[in-house]
Design a protein around this motif. Structure first.
Motif, PDB file in Angstrom:
ATOM      1  N   LEU A  42       0.821  -1.209   0.000  1.00 51.09           N
ATOM      2  CA  LEU A  42       0.000   0.000   0.000  1.00 51.09           C
ATOM      3  C   LEU A  42       0.857   1.261   0.000  1.00 51.09           C
ATOM      4  CD1 LEU A  42      -2.930  -0.727   2.528  1.00 51.09           C
ATOM      5  CD2 LEU A  42      -3.155  -0.200   0.084  1.00 51.09           C
ATOM      6  N   ASP A  68      -6.221   1.220   6.823  1.00 53.47           N
ATOM      7  CA  ASP A  68      -7.395   2.004   6.422  1.00 53.47           C
ATOM      8  C   ASP A  68      -6.987   3.369   5.864  1.00 53.47           C
ATOM      9  OD1 ASP A  68      -9.092  -0.007   7.297  1.00 53.47           O
ATOM     10  OD2 ASP A  68      -9.458   0.904   9.259  1.00 53.47           O
ATOM     11  N   ARG A 109      -5.287   3.148   2.389  1.00 54.26           N
ATOM     12  CA  ARG A 109      -6.253   2.883   1.319  1.00 54.26           C
ATOM     13  C   ARG A 109      -6.939   4.169   0.881  1.00 54.26           C
ATOM     14  NH1 ARG A 109      -9.126  -2.455   4.024  1.00 54.26           N
ATOM     15  NH2 ARG A 109      -7.586  -4.013   3.388  1.00 54.26           N
ATOM     16  N   HIS A 155      -6.584   6.199  -2.782  1.00 57.17           N
ATOM     17  CA  HIS A 155      -7.766   6.558  -3.570  1.00 57.17           C
ATOM     18  C   HIS A 155      -7.760   8.047  -3.915  1.00 57.17           C
ATOM     19  CE1 HIS A 155     -11.917   6.952  -4.856  1.00 57.17           C
ATOM     20  NE2 HIS A 155     -12.064   7.938  -3.974  1.00 57.17           N
TER      21      HIS A 155
END
Length: 436
Positions: A30, A404, A407, A411
């Motif tokens: 990530l 979290d 992510r 985005h």
């Protein structure tokens, strides 16, 4: 200039064997496209509550992954924080309304903080704004080319309309918002991208790091707790929403059945919460003369280690909130395998699923019954605590919260690409994060 909170260094590799491996593995990939990005977390106080505790652990982990991250504080005088406390309560449904003078005080301080932010922006790519105190800054800082995220930690499901109507027009400037539960999302929120991310605890922080039992008991004896007697504890801000006086009444109902039972009320007095002093004085008056009730604060040397010991040694910990965003102290206590009696509000039930961790209650009478039940059945209490520990390990540790956040950042960067940045060296060993 905004004050920068001094934080230490942390390594995600140290969570291997504590947090689930799949979460640590996901963090590696990530973070690959985000290394070199700049991020700021903005809040109102460096201590005294769940937000500051989360940021003290989370921000160093951002940096460990190569995302250059600062934690900064807004400025404000006592009058400003009295107004923000009223806004905080109003957004949680308290009655009343803001006067024009209070609105002017809030906005004048916000304008000063926006000026400090713009003159010291450092080209941040992402700005997290925590809770209502600095919430209008995104709208007042239009020249900052950042992706703005409002992290609302409180229950705004049924806000007082006069408070919500004042604040909500300023929220349109945010790219995304984060709430603890979907039920907390206020009506007609002017932010389209809304995420539900429960908070998390840091198992390696001083408050949660394992203490040898002998040391924990010595720490409590040092602050006046007699460890050969049973102990019930509540750890929270001195805040009426936490219902400390209700906890005292529940304890007084149990005391005749357990004559040597002690009650510890450990609370922090934070600089952004002037109302806390009033609640503290009310508690002192209500418990005067009872030598088995201990009221403990950060101002008399009760800090993370003492709270750690209280949560580990107590027979039962209570979190009898009347309104609650999440209640990190529940997860902290369960991490130590101590059972919890919690109010059936906010994020507490998600930490205490049926048959795990303890009991949920709605009234003083139910709280007293649950406390007495667990005190009389230590084997059942131990089993509930052990199940609670595993629930926290799987769902409520800091690396999961970092997943979290990353992510969301990925985005937002995909929607509006980041400018070129130099790649920042990272201190963690990718092989260790991948379990190779």
């Amino acid at each position: 200039m905004l004050d920068v909170v001094d934080i230490g260094k942390r390594s995600l590799a140290t969570y291997r064997g504590i947090a689930p491996d799949e979460i640590l593995d996901e963090l590696h990939w990530l973070s690959e496209d985000l290394r070199g990005a700049r991020c700021m977390h903005l809040s109102s106080t460096p201590y005294g509550g769940g937000v500051s505790e989360i940021l003290r652990s989370l921000v160093p982990l951002y940096n460990d992954l190569g995302i250059v991250t600062d934690w900064k504080l807004i400025h404000g005088d006592d009058t400003f924080f009295q107004v923000t406390k009223r806004i905080h309560n109003g957004l949680q449904g308290a009655p009343g309304e803001l006067t024009e003078r209070e609105k002017a005080t809030y906005l004048a301080n916000a304008q000063l903080n926006a000026h400090r932010l713009v003159t010291n922006s450092e080209n941040y790519d992402f700005v997290f704004v925590h809770d209502p105190q600095p919430a209008v800054l995104a709208a007042l800082s239009p020249h900052l080319d950042a992706r703005w995220i409002w992290r609302c930690h409180i229950d705004t499901s049924h806000p007082n309309p006069t408070f919500w109507d004042f604040l909500s027009p300023y929220l349109h400037a945010y790219d995304a918002a984060i709430f603890t539960m979907r039920e907390f999302i206020p009506p007609q929120l002017p932010i389209s991208d809304v995420r539900i991310y429960p908070p998390a605890i840091d198992p390696l922080s001083p408050k949660n790091h394992p203490l040898p039992e002998a040391l924990a008991r010595d720490v409590l004896e040092w602050i006046g707790i007699r460890t050969h007697r049973p102990l019930v504890t509540q750890v929270s801000r001195f805040d009426r929403w936490k219902d400390p006086l209700g906890v005292v009444r529940a304890y007084q109902r149990v005391r005749p059945h357990v004559p040597d039972l002690q009650l510890a009320l450990a609370g922090s007095l934070a600089m952004d919460d002037p109302e806390g002093w009033d609640v503290y004085e009310e508690l002192r008056a209500a418990t005067a003369g009872d030598s088995l009730i201990h009221i403990l604060t950060n101002l008399v040397g009760v800090g993370n280690i003492e709270v750690n010991a209280l949560q580990a040694v107590s027979d039962v910990v209570v979190q009898k909130s009347l309104r609650e965003g999440f209640g990190l102290v529940v997860a902290e206590t369960l991490w130590k395998s101590t059972p919890v009696v919690g109010g059936r509000v906010g994020g507490i039930p998600m930490q205490l699923p049926e048959g795990t961790g303890g009991a949920l209650v709605d009234t003083v009478e139910e709280c007293a019954e649950a406390m007495l039940h667990l005190l009389r059945r230590p084997d059942e209490a131990h089993l509930l605590g052990a199940r609670g520990h595993e629930h926290v390990r799987q769902h409520l540790l800091m690396p999961r919260l970092l997943v979290d956040h990353l992510r969301l950042l990925k985005h937002l960067a995909a929607v509006r690409p980041l400018p070129p940045r130099g790649i920042v060296p990272v201190s963690f060993n990718p092989a260790s994060l991948q379990g190779v």
